[in-house]
Design a protein around this motif. Structure first.
Motif, PDB file in Angstrom:
ATOM      1  N   UNK A 175       0.803  -1.218   0.000  1.00  0.00           N
ATOM      2  CA  UNK A 175       0.000   0.000   0.000  1.00  0.00           C
ATOM      3  C   UNK A 175       0.832   1.263   0.000  1.00  0.00           C
ATOM      4  N   UNK A 176       2.087   1.172   0.481  1.00  0.00           N
ATOM      5  CA  UNK A 176       2.965   2.344   0.507  1.00  0.00           C
ATOM      6  C   UNK A 176       4.047   2.275  -0.565  1.00  0.00           C
ATOM      7  N   UNK A 177       3.790   1.458  -1.595  1.00  0.00           N
ATOM      8  CA  UNK A 177       4.620   1.551  -2.796  1.00  0.00           C
ATOM      9  C   UNK A 177       5.740   0.561  -2.958  1.00  0.00           C
ATOM     10  N   UNK A 178       5.850  -0.435  -2.087  1.00  0.00           N
ATOM     11  CA  UNK A 178       6.891  -1.455  -2.249  1.00  0.00           C
ATOM     12  C   UNK A 178       6.248  -2.721  -2.793  1.00  0.00           C
ATOM     13  N   UNK A 179       6.504  -2.984  -4.064  1.00  0.00           N
ATOM     14  CA  UNK A 179       5.847  -4.108  -4.724  1.00  0.00           C
ATOM     15  C   UNK A 179       6.755  -5.323  -4.783  1.00  0.00           C
ATOM     16  N   UNK A 267      11.656  -6.427   2.038  1.00  0.00           N
ATOM     17  CA  UNK A 267      10.304  -6.022   1.666  1.00  0.00           C
ATOM     18  C   UNK A 267      10.163  -4.574   1.219  1.00  0.00           C
ATOM     19  N   UNK A 268      10.996  -3.676   1.734  1.00  0.00           N
ATOM     20  CA  UNK A 268      10.779  -2.236   1.516  1.00  0.00           C
ATOM     21  C   UNK A 268      11.762  -1.701   0.484  1.00  0.00           C
ATOM     22  N   UNK A 269      11.237  -1.120  -0.579  1.00  0.00           N
ATOM     23  CA  UNK A 269      12.078  -0.620  -1.676  1.00  0.00           C
ATOM     24  C   UNK A 269      13.050   0.462  -1.222  1.00  0.00           C
ATOM     25  N   UNK A 270      12.619   1.364  -0.373  1.00  0.00           N
ATOM     26  CA  UNK A 270      13.469   2.474   0.033  1.00  0.00           C
ATOM     27  C   UNK A 270      14.421   2.161   1.170  1.00  0.00           C
TER      28      UNK A 270
END
Length: 309
Positions: A175-179, A267-270
């Motif tokens: 939902x916060x942009x990490x696909x 899991x988190x792109x950033x």
């Protein structure tokens, strides 16, 4: 028949049957008998545990089902509890204390939710381990089985609970942009290593809790301190940038922080590798093997004492 020896002791006559001339220990050795409840060898203990693997799995599932049986929402609390905790921490640390410095909301909220869920996995395993023996004395005293089955089963229960709640954690991350991408495959080894670490810690706490039941009252304070020191709500290198480097290094090498960071990285792109300590996978493996082996041996050494006294 018997006769008195020169020192006044009584000797058994040779006229007695052969078996009656032997001591109890000799008779036990001759007929392959062993002391009831005696600790088996380490290899035999592992074999007994493997033979009861189906009991361990079934017991963990039964405990998980019964955990929220009295609540109207039932097993939804598996997800709701850590999610509500994350919401409270976001309000206190993200909004009021601005602990999200250096991270955008798109990164910080998944960062926080992942940290809460992953740390709760370790926290719940420790708390369940403390009561694994002392809270199941009826079972321990009534049946003969390797007692390590209990703390291992409780650690497995917490793993199943985390896997169920990961649906919400993944929904927040997406939902916060990490696909999903290839890095998500790292979740499997990260969780496997954390499970080994948690199981070893649960075994250590089970033996300690069996001897000192009051430990269950102390552990919530210990776990809360560990949580605040592990970077659940903040980035350790960013928050401690103006402090001596060794403080951040020690906190980052703490096992709870290592397993949280591996999950965040996966899991988190950033959340890139620059946020991880050097040789993080070796550290995760080292903590897992150390606690799993040392905790198992430590628990096994007191096997014959559980449930007595």
């Amino acid at each position: 028949m018997s006769e008195t020896t020169h020192d006044g002791s009584v000797a058994v006559s040779a006229a007695l049957p052969p078996d009656e001339r032997l001591t109890a220990a000799q008779l036990a050795e001759k007929y392959g008998l062993s002391v009831s409840g005696a600790r088996p060898s380490l290899v035999e203990y592992v074999r007994q545990l493997w033979a009861r693997r189906h009991f361990i799995v079934a017991f963990s599932r039964a405990k998980l089902t019964a955990q929220y049986s009295q609540a109207k929402l039932g097993q939804l609390w598996q997800v709701a509890t850590p999610l509500l905790n994350a919401a409270v921490y976001f309000f206190v640390f993200g909004v009021i204390l601005q602990a999200n410095r250096g991270m955008s909301q798109e990164v910080y909220i998944p960062f926080l939710v992942t940290g809460v869920f992953v740390f709760t996995f370790t926290q719940s395993s420790v708390m369940a381990g403390v009561r694994a023996i002392s809270g199941n004395l009826g079972l321990v005293r009534a049946l003969h089985f390797p007692r390590a089955s209990l703390p291992i089963s409780f650690a497995l229960q917490q793993l199943q609970q985390l896997l169920a709640s990961m649906i919400v954690m993944i929904a927040v991350v997406v939902g916060f942009g990490s696909f999903p991408d290839l890095s998500w495959a790292l979740v499997v080894p990260a969780l496997a290593l954390q499970f080994l670490f948690n199981t070893g810690l649960a075994l250590v706490m089970a033996r300690a809790g069996a001897k000192t039941p009051d430990l269950a009252q102390l552990m919530p304070f210990v776990m809360r301190t560990w949580m605040y020191a592990s970077g659940v709500m903040y980035s350790i290198p960013i928050m401690l940038a103006d402090k001596p480097q060794w403080i951040a290094t020690v906190l980052q090498w703490n096992p709870a922080a290592i397993y949280m960071d591996l999950m965040r990285f996966a899991l988190i792109d950033g959340y890139g590798s620059e946020n991880l300590p050097n040789h993080v996978w070796m550290a995760a493996l080292g903590w897992a093997v150390l606690l799993a082996v040392a905790g198992f041996v430590y628990f096994w050494k007191a096997e014959e004492r559980y449930g007595r006294g």
